[in-house]
Structure formats: C-alpha cells, structure tokens
Design a protein around this motif. Sequence first.
Motif, PDB file in Angstrom:
ATOM      1  N   ASP A 181       0.824  -1.212   0.000  1.00  0.00           N
ATOM      2  CA  ASP A 181       0.000   0.000   0.000  1.00  0.00           C
ATOM      3  C   ASP A 181       0.859   1.263   0.000  1.00  0.00           C
ATOM      4  OD1 ASP A 181      -2.267  -1.606   2.292  1.00  0.00           O
ATOM      5  OD2 ASP A 181      -2.489  -1.377   0.128  1.00  0.00           O
ATOM      6  N   THR A 182       2.160   1.097   0.144  1.00  0.00           N
ATOM      7  CA  THR A 182       3.072   2.238   0.146  1.00  0.00           C
ATOM      8  C   THR A 182       3.006   2.985  -1.181  1.00  0.00           C
ATOM      9  OG1 THR A 182       4.585   1.219   1.726  1.00  0.00           O
ATOM     10  CG2 THR A 182       5.479   2.952   0.290  1.00  0.00           C
ATOM     11  N   ALA A 183       2.729   4.287  -1.116  1.00  0.00           N
ATOM     12  CA  ALA A 183       2.576   5.093  -2.330  1.00  0.00           C
ATOM     13  C   ALA A 183       2.288   6.535  -1.931  1.00  0.00           C
ATOM     14  CB  ALA A 183       1.437   4.572  -3.201  1.00  0.00           C
ATOM     15  N   VAL A 184       2.314   7.411  -2.922  1.00  0.00           N
ATOM     16  CA  VAL A 184       1.756   8.746  -2.749  1.00  0.00           C
ATOM     17  C   VAL A 184       0.280   8.646  -3.089  1.00  0.00           C
ATOM     18  CG1 VAL A 184       1.786  11.145  -3.497  1.00  0.00           C
ATOM     19  CG2 VAL A 184       3.938   9.861  -3.298  1.00  0.00           C
ATOM     20  N   TYR A 185      -0.557   9.117  -2.189  1.00  0.00           N
ATOM     21  CA  TYR A 185      -2.006   9.047  -2.381  1.00  0.00           C
ATOM     22  C   TYR A 185      -2.528  10.415  -2.786  1.00  0.00           C
ATOM     23  CZ  TYR A 185      -2.304   4.337  -0.524  1.00  0.00           C
ATOM     24  OH  TYR A 185      -2.180   2.970  -0.351  1.00  0.00           O
ATOM     25  N   TYR A 186      -3.351  10.400  -3.834  1.00  0.00           N
ATOM     26  CA  TYR A 186      -3.900  11.629  -4.387  1.00  0.00           C
ATOM     27  C   TYR A 186      -5.421  11.628  -4.282  1.00  0.00           C
ATOM     28  CZ  TYR A 186       0.672  12.136  -6.640  1.00  0.00           C
ATOM     29  OH  TYR A 186       2.015  12.250  -6.890  1.00  0.00           O
ATOM     30  N   CYS A 187      -5.953  12.770  -3.954  1.00  0.00           N
ATOM     31  CA  CYS A 187      -7.386  13.007  -3.997  1.00  0.00           C
ATOM     32  C   CYS A 187      -7.712  13.670  -5.329  1.00  0.00           C
ATOM     33  CB  CYS A 187      -7.781  13.922  -2.841  1.00  0.00           C
ATOM     34  SG  CYS A 187      -9.501  14.422  -2.809  1.00  0.00           S
ATOM     35  N   ALA A 188      -8.845  13.319  -5.909  1.00  0.00           N
ATOM     36  CA  ALA A 188      -9.223  13.879  -7.201  1.00  0.00           C
ATOM     37  C   ALA A 188     -10.729  14.104  -7.262  1.00  0.00           C
ATOM     38  CB  ALA A 188      -8.788  12.942  -8.320  1.00  0.00           C
ATOM     39  N   ALA A 189     -11.127  15.028  -8.141  1.00  0.00           N
ATOM     40  CA  ALA A 189     -12.544  15.347  -8.297  1.00  0.00           C
ATOM     41  C   ALA A 189     -12.897  15.412  -9.773  1.00  0.00           C
ATOM     42  CB  ALA A 189     -12.870  16.679  -7.630  1.00  0.00           C
ATOM     43  N   THR A 190     -14.088  14.928 -10.099  1.00  0.00           N
ATOM     44  CA  THR A 190     -14.578  15.016 -11.463  1.00  0.00           C
ATOM     45  C   THR A 190     -16.041  15.428 -11.473  1.00  0.00           C
ATOM     46  OG1 THR A 190     -14.952  13.812 -13.522  1.00  0.00           O
ATOM     47  CG2 THR A 190     -15.139  12.545 -11.484  1.00  0.00           C
ATOM     48  N   ALA A 191     -16.383  16.249 -12.455  1.00  0.00           N
ATOM     49  CA  ALA A 191     -17.771  16.664 -12.612  1.00  0.00           C
ATOM     50  C   ALA A 191     -18.562  15.632 -13.408  1.00  0.00           C
ATOM     51  CB  ALA A 191     -17.838  18.020 -13.300  1.00  0.00           C
ATOM     52  N   ARG A 192     -17.884  14.590 -13.842  1.00  0.00           N
ATOM     53  CA  ARG A 192     -18.548  13.534 -14.603  1.00  0.00           C
ATOM     54  C   ARG A 192     -19.111  12.504 -13.632  1.00  0.00           C
ATOM     55  NH1 ARG A 192     -13.872  12.524 -19.231  1.00  0.00           N
ATOM     56  NH2 ARG A 192     -13.485  14.722 -19.676  1.00  0.00           N
ATOM     57  N   LEU A 193     -19.708  11.489 -14.180  1.00  0.00           N
ATOM     58  CA  LEU A 193     -20.225  10.414 -13.350  1.00  0.00           C
ATOM     59  C   LEU A 193     -19.069   9.699 -12.664  1.00  0.00           C
ATOM     60  CD1 LEU A 193     -22.931   8.901 -15.723  1.00  0.00           C
ATOM     61  CD2 LEU A 193     -23.270  10.443 -13.776  1.00  0.00           C
ATOM     62  N   ILE A 194     -19.381   9.042 -11.581  1.00  0.00           N
ATOM     63  CA  ILE A 194     -18.359   8.337 -10.810  1.00  0.00           C
ATOM     64  C   ILE A 194     -17.620   7.355 -11.731  1.00  0.00           C
ATOM     65  CG2 ILE A 194     -19.990   6.549 -10.062  1.00  0.00           C
ATOM     66  CD1 ILE A 194     -18.479   6.547  -7.375  1.00  0.00           C
TER      67      ILE A 194
END
Length: 123
Positions: free
Chosen positions: A90-103
């Motif tokens: 699970d070691t990694a850089v974790y990113y949060c992201a957002a989209t205006a499209r469908l999930i």
Amino acid sequence: QVQLVESGGGLVQAGGSLRLSCAASGRTFSRYAMGWFRQSPGKEREFVASISWSLGSTYYADSVKGRFTISRDKAKNTVYLQMNSMKPEDTAVYYCAATARLITTSASAYEHWGQGTQVTVAS
C-alpha cells in the motif's frame, strides 16, 4: 477554482491503520464524484476508491476492498479514506481527485487533483 488538499499520510506498521483526508473548496460538489488514487515509484497511477458526492455510492479497487473505506462529510466538504490492515504494497503517494462527470475509476476523467500525501507501510 477547485482546490483539493490531502492530509493524514505518514509511516505505519503493517497491519496498522491510517485515515487520509481531502479538504475540497472552490466549488459546490453536489454533482461531483471524488476519488482516491495512488502512485508508487516506477508505476502508473492506480485507482483506489471513489464516491459519489450526492448519493454516497462507492467503488473500490479489488486490492483494497474490505480494508479501505471511502466516505464524505458534506458539511465539512471533506472526503476521507480510512485504511485498515495495511500492507507494505500500500506504500505510495495518495492523491485526492474530483470530477464533474459520473463516478469513474479512470484517472483521466478527473479534472482536479490534490498535491498528494505520502503513505509508507513498514513490514
């Protein structure tokens, strides 16, 4: 302008837990989907989990299903990733992201990204 700020990363022993937070601002997110992705050195960015902001429906990568939980707090405009039973992979850089499209699980569909937070799981 959408801003996403991750926090909560760090070093944890295998089997331990961490909770990541993603504070979102700059937009009303009621029609957005939010996602968590991760990237480790030499690997492509991979999907971890996503959530529909309005409905709360969720999707998970098989590798984290049953161990990670994505959630959102509408009042705080914050998305969380609770990570339990963590493994060295699970070691990694974790990113949060957002989209205006469908999930979606596709990184290319997300228009907005945070700066990332490092998660390291020691064996």
